[in-house]
Design an enzyme around this catalytic site. Structure first.
Site, PDB file in Angstrom:
ATOM      1  N   HIS C 156      22.574  14.292  34.120  1.00  0.00           N
ATOM      2  CA  HIS C 156      21.391  14.455  33.259  1.00  0.00           C
ATOM      3  C   HIS C 156      20.852  15.887  33.325  1.00  0.00           C
ATOM      4  O   HIS C 156      19.643  16.098  33.151  1.00  0.00           O
ATOM      5  CB  HIS C 156      20.265  13.487  33.674  1.00  0.00           C
ATOM      6  CG  HIS C 156      20.667  12.052  33.745  1.00  0.00           C
ATOM      7  ND1 HIS C 156      20.379  11.138  32.752  1.00  0.00           N
ATOM      8  CD2 HIS C 156      21.316  11.349  34.707  1.00  0.00           C
ATOM      9  CE1 HIS C 156      20.836   9.936  33.105  1.00  0.00           C
ATOM     10  NE2 HIS C 156      21.408  10.044  34.294  1.00  0.00           N
ATOM     11  N   SER C 277      23.614  42.880  21.227  1.00  0.00           N
ATOM     12  CA  SER C 277      22.853  42.581  20.023  1.00  0.00           C
ATOM     13  C   SER C 277      22.616  43.874  19.261  1.00  0.00           C
ATOM     14  O   SER C 277      22.416  44.929  19.864  1.00  0.00           O
ATOM     15  CB  SER C 277      21.514  41.957  20.416  1.00  0.00           C
ATOM     16  OG  SER C 277      20.549  42.157  19.414  1.00  0.00           O
ATOM     17  N   LYS C 283      20.617  42.647  25.643  1.00  0.00           N
ATOM     18  CA  LYS C 283      21.358  41.386  25.574  1.00  0.00           C
ATOM     19  C   LYS C 283      22.804  41.513  26.033  1.00  0.00           C
ATOM     20  O   LYS C 283      23.475  42.485  25.739  1.00  0.00           O
ATOM     21  CB  LYS C 283      21.337  40.826  24.139  1.00  0.00           C
ATOM     22  CG  LYS C 283      20.007  40.380  23.637  1.00  0.00           C
ATOM     23  CD  LYS C 283      19.362  39.298  24.477  1.00  0.00           C
ATOM     24  CE  LYS C 283      20.028  37.947  24.388  1.00  0.00           C
ATOM     25  NZ  LYS C 283      20.063  37.346  23.079  1.00  0.00           N
ATOM     26  N   GLU C 290      30.430  30.531  23.217  1.00  0.00           N
ATOM     27  CA  GLU C 290      29.763  29.884  22.082  1.00  0.00           C
ATOM     28  C   GLU C 290      30.751  29.612  20.946  1.00  0.00           C
ATOM     29  O   GLU C 290      30.702  28.559  20.301  1.00  0.00           O
ATOM     30  CB  GLU C 290      28.623  30.775  21.573  1.00  0.00           C
ATOM     31  CG  GLU C 290      27.495  30.931  22.584  1.00  0.00           C
ATOM     32  CD  GLU C 290      26.518  32.026  22.161  1.00  0.00           C
ATOM     33  OE1 GLU C 290      25.483  31.694  21.581  1.00  0.00           O
ATOM     34  OE2 GLU C 290      26.802  33.219  22.410  1.00  0.00           O
TER      35      GLU C 290
END
Lengths: 464, 464, 464, 464
Positions: C156, C277, C283, C290
């Site tokens: 969880h 970025s 970043k 992803e």
């Protein structure tokens, strides 16, 4: 050239660059990116980042880029990471590093790609709408050309009741009308201008977003910067609308594959849209319709794909979302291709009225007329249904077709039959009893045809 | 009792009856069927099939049926084929076979089930809209309660820029606003009255369909009888709208599961909505959010299921379409449950502003502010980005947090820095620079909150 | 050049040819088609259609074609309908019309495309298996490099119990082992030789199908000609196996995106596989992971797409089935790319053992050890669970971490605690209690690592 | 009663309990849970947690529970959270809190639910295999009953070449054979025993997992505790296998809906498996087949649903995974129902050999035979194909059916025709030329039938 890097010690691996680059598909957004960048330059001028002269130079250089790209397909064979990088690099080469280095002020690729997709999609929806109208026109022409032709209407692929061929065609007209409305709503969803949202928090420059929206021809601005970076609803809506349209086309394809089979024989497809076999010399295959039907799966798959991409992503932008483009581009291409293909199939198909009529007369498809006749002559519908069921059973057992029955034979089943029942049993006369709005009666259908022609002439309901 | 049979020599096998019966799920349409049948009786009276007295008896008997069904759940434990047969059988038992046998005159189950689904769906959409409004209210309350709390905004799940907690919550408000609009459009799609379409060809009775639509509270009539028997677009739209809503909820769930983890620590979920472990005594698990996220797959699956059912079906009605009900019923139940659950989670969650603030200050999420500062002080953005990238790299290498930097240290990287740059490096001050509409600046967010509250007060855009 | 036409009065419309041609994607089957055609020529020789000399000429010409195609990518920029037509046309140009016109004797494109897909797929599965092995190797290396590192295991997304980093990595090793087995079974499904099936009824020539299968390196022949023309199970299996593999990769990606976040801090991703970025200079984004996660949706979409294509198609071949190729080609490309990308990410990631250890000690993840301690000392597990639950609650309320507890404090909750309970509360000592097979105890994991290394060395279970 | 709670200050909200409880569907795992719990008690005895006497009491009480549940369906109308809680509560009531409180020692619900699903699934697959065998038997019977009946084989739904009805039926036999193999592999995937994995880290008790596997009739143990808690591959495989089986059934359904239509007339469906219409008295609708076809979408939707649930979940167990049960249960029910339904349809269908034969003779489906005739008489296949194409065109234009052609007429197109060509043009004589393995020649089909009957007699390839 990269739009980032100062923070890194090592550059990206070549393998990673290959895996992540998108220019081979997002090059398609080039013209939208140019349009957006020119407007952004004007917005930067309004907040003092650019002088009027600089804006002019940027704008002219971008315009010349677009011209070159239009002329020269090889323009896009470049090594840049994505279309945004391509544009900036080319701009630097033409208008100098000075202005190119400033153009990205206060803007992020997150909002830029959202803008580009929205501009592109609005154009695409307009083209899809036009293709849908062409198909609807081709269906109307078939209907207008043969307003009195009758064929069996089917339920469960069993002959149910006779209907007019024009009425049948208008059913697809209605489906396509709903499709157009769905695309019009999708256009509205796309018609929100995201620039000024920054990467996620809103731009640090006091951009006049409403002015920018007007400049770019958008109806409104997006309302929340985090949402603007995260939102792909408008693309999901597009894929859903495309899936629905394909579901309708798949049903038309199925119907017409059946209707043009040796067994049905209702329709002759044009040689232009059929294929032969490399082995079997006699074949004339309805490949165009089969491909339309098959592409339904592909586009539904794209919808599932993008929905699965978005599921469970945290806010706001995640690179997973780069996977939105290829399915959307492909769905648009496939749908335009399929609508045009269907229009050509519709324009070149020849109905076979005799075969249709014969089939409409067969299969006891007059049974409902008989039952309703009894119901209108005082028999309860349930009893009427039962009685006619027994008539059908007797007819099948004795091999006696409806048009061969005499009044006496009918009255043996129910005394409520009179001579005016007999015409219902031949030549699909019962069709004339269904003149309520939406029904298949000749007058109802003539009115519906007239109205459809009028609706088609008008522009679509949406702003698109 | 069966609504058909005269034509058959043998009855259906028990195994087939079990396989095909639908009462255990379509019983849910009972009240809609009663409403539709009462209106149909009035329509039959208008064309002379029923006397006024008969209509009255039918109507009273149907009303009493509905009352019994409301009182007595076991009412639906019947052996009938489907809900329509149940109603007719019960009607026959109460009002006599005479009227029951007449009620089905000129009507088919094809149009009846379409009507019932439309009535039911309109009610369901109203309830979903109310549940969405409750969740939006709970999100607004969280936002209004803590208008100044700051947390890191994320892209790629990396700290990007600080945003207001209220701004973050409003992103979900926007998504839910779009969901409501999608459901409102789906309501319009459902709000077309199909009766009078017959099985496929239009009724043989001269029913006044417009009057019937008014009687039943529908906005319009369906336009083509074949299409009316075939169309399930309104259900596909519902499943799509539900899928989109679930995609949004899945992202909220993902965010809040992360935010309430030990690692993030931004949010404490209420004991009311969390579970323990049967093995591990320390666990406090965010099961409510996990279930919401998980149910997204289920509802997307329903959409795929129905779309696949419809693919390639010939016109008009086919029994495959019976498979439309269970997914739609389940999607509605799951969505209402999930919206309510999410509202309770939102109402009982406690933000941890200190942890949020600390995280917002960490991760150099002020870097964009610094770069934009330089850009506004004459440095081209590209150079500014590069410079700040190097500042970040130095800070990480030396372990010097943003708030520890001095002006001299900054100026070693760029002489354009002045003292007013330092506040940007502490306490998420940069947030105040993002006051354009849609941005995360405090005034912009206050205005957005005010507007959201107003929008929520109003009725939904649609007639629903 | 067309492989059909005598039966038609008009040729196909250019628009239809564009819509239906497949060379731009089925060109990928070129080398398989050459291989199949050479074997077919030998089979034709065996039944007397070709002389030995003709077979030789055909074979040499096909071989030279293949060489040219390998050298010259522009070879495929041709106007032919599909790859089969391209091959025949080129053959005619090189070896003369005489033999080219005979090569298609007794063969249809229906079986040919099935053969080509099978040959191609077998090669692709071999390559996928190798890529999977490379990723498994990279995971094993990470595990072997740090056999004692401990991190929190999660359920969880809450810290549950400490586990060894090596144990964690082996979980993915198991998933990939199952993936390999699935692909091996898919290989077997593909390894059935269809030639001799004709278009649907079996060839009219007495082809020795078993000999042909041996010649082409197939394990068996297909058993029914109608089925051979209709069957796409082997492609569905491939898309399913690819979807499963992507689901596993998506979970690895999710884990590692979390683990490399500022909040978790367990893992530092290599600069080689991360991006910056264009707006935010600080970043360092895990784009590689992803994209892997995102591509999961795409491949699942392909599976749905092909399944929907096949649904409800009558026997045997239908042109819808041309839509099988693009999804399968793309799924193979995406999976190979993703496996390689994941291997590079795994090879370049650096664990942060201190952060892992600290987290493993936090969150009371020792609670289960305490409860099991009590259970082994005579307390029923239910009471033990309850007792430890209260200890955790007290610890959280008083801010007392597990390692700060004294024996007295423990005994206040249960007299069954002795001094040997205290080590369980620090440094994840409890991990040593889980030495059963499959458990996270150091010895169990060392054995599992050893065994994994051995399994990886062996060839895959299948013939592939 | 709850299996957790000590750590919480407040209990769960009633709304959350309702939202998260699973007893109304996981009650179906009751008997598996009993079986697993009895074996667990024996395992606990082996490690000294239970005495022999305690094990006996637990075992007897669980057995009596199972008996009551078998007798009394209302047994499951309980308020417990899930089936595991129900069992423990009931056990406590019967055998006392003492043993019940100990039974959960060293075991978690994560592994328990995995075990239960695996036990249940193994049983279900056995039942599905039997149902598949029954359907295959019914198809074989049809084939054996009419070994000489000929019908047209179709490609693109156009008459292609004549095939034997038995050959056609055997195509479905092959598909179902592959389905059985898929289920057998799914059985193997399920046949791994997870107990001892604990919640995620391995049990803290030195359980002899191999002994436990033998005790429970499992072939092996799972190899990694984290993977055991996370893995749902075996359920995805089941949903995929069910989807494939449904795709095959959907094609059978489509074929037979067509074949039993008025237009084809090849097949008469039994009254037992068809329905009438409430409005149209003559209708005899193939509802059984339509429902089978429709349910394909539902089951594919379940596969998509579960795959989407699993996408992007971090390790190990997450509550999202509770959503695995309902789709799997429903898929099993639907598939068993559909296989049985299809078997009844197959058993009660009556072929119409005359109509089949007439259609097989029509449509120039002898054309391939003629072309191959020419190819075997020295004409290149390409020329032969072209020549026969022109013959077909002439035949259609002049309305001369194949059986009406004279040798002179044929020779006007090619001098290679001799008298032995004429039989190919009548009565599907060409079928006799296709005697290679897998072909439709009478001897080839007789051999295939014989082999199919033998294969069917054997047990399935898998251990199931």
């Amino acid at each position: 050239m990269k739009l980032w890097g100062g923070r890194f010690e090592k550059g990206p691996a070549e393998q990673f660059e290959r895996f992540s680059r998108s220019l081979h598909f997002d090059g398609r957004l080039f013209f939208a990116d140019i349009e957006g960048s020119r407007a952004w330059a004007r917005a930067l001028e309004r907040v003092g980042i650019f002088t009027g002269d600089e804006t002019g130079r940027v704008s002219a250089a971008l315009e010349s880029l677009a011209e070159e790209a239009r002329r020269e397909p090889a323009f896009f064979d470049a090594a840049d990471e994505d279309v945004h990088t391509l544009v900036i690099r080319q701009l630097a080469e033409r208008a100098g590093t000075g202005v190119a280095d400033k153009l990205h002020t206060g803007r992020s690729r997150n909002e830029q790609v959202s803008l580009d997709m929205r501009i592109w999609l609005k154009g695409e929806i307009r083209a899809i709408d036009e293709a849908a109208v062409r198909l609807m026109g081709a269906l109307l022409q078939q209907a207008e050309r043969a307003p009195e032709v009758v064929l069996p209407g089917y339920t469960h692929l069993r002959r149910a009741q006779p209907v007019l061929w024009a009425h049948y065609l208008l059913a697809y007209f209605e489906m396509l009308t709903r499709d157009r409305a769905r695309f019009a709503r999708c256009y509205e969803a796309a018609d929100q201008m995201p620039l000024g949202s920054g990467a996620l928090a809103g731009s640090g420059l006091p951009i006049d977003r409403e002015a920018l929206a007007r400049d770019l021809g958008f109806a409104a601005i997006t309302r929340n910067s985090l949402d603007a970076a995260s939102d792909r609803d408008f693309l999901l809506e597009f894929l859903f609308a495309a899936s629905c349209a394909f579901l309708h086309l798949s049903r038309l394809a199925e119907d017409w594959i059946l209707y043009s089979s040796e067994e049905f024989g209702f329709l002759e497809l044009g040689d232009e849209v059929t294929s032969g076999s490399s082995l079997m010399p006699q074949k004339k295959n309805p490949d165009s319709l089969e491909l339309i039907r098959g592409k339904t799966g592909r586009v539904l798959g794209h919808l599932v794909g993008l929905a699965t991409v978005m599921k469970g992503l945290p806010l706001s932008y995640n690179r997973d979302m780069q996977e939105d483009k290829e399915p959307v581009f492909d769905a648009a291409d496939q749908l335009r291709g399929a609508l045009d293909m269907a229009a050509l199939v519709a324009a070149t198909a020849t109905p076979r009225p005799e075969a249709m009529k014969q089939a409409a007369a067969g299969g006891w498809s007059c049974a409902t007329d008989l039952a309703e006749y009894l119901a209108l002559h005082g028999v309860s519908f349930r009893q009427a249904h039962e009685t006619v069921g027994r008539i059908v059973r007797a007819g099948l057992a004795e091999g006696r077709a409806p048009e061969e029955w005499t009044l006496e034979q009918l009255r043996a089943f129910s005394p409520a039959f009179e001579t005016d029942a007999l015409p219902l049993m031949r030549d699909a006369q019962g069709i004339r009893r269904r003149e309520l709005p939406g029904g298949t009666g000749p007058n109802a259908v003539a009115a519906a045809l007239h109205e459809a022609r009028e609706r088609l002439g008008k522009v679509s309901g949406a702003r698109c």
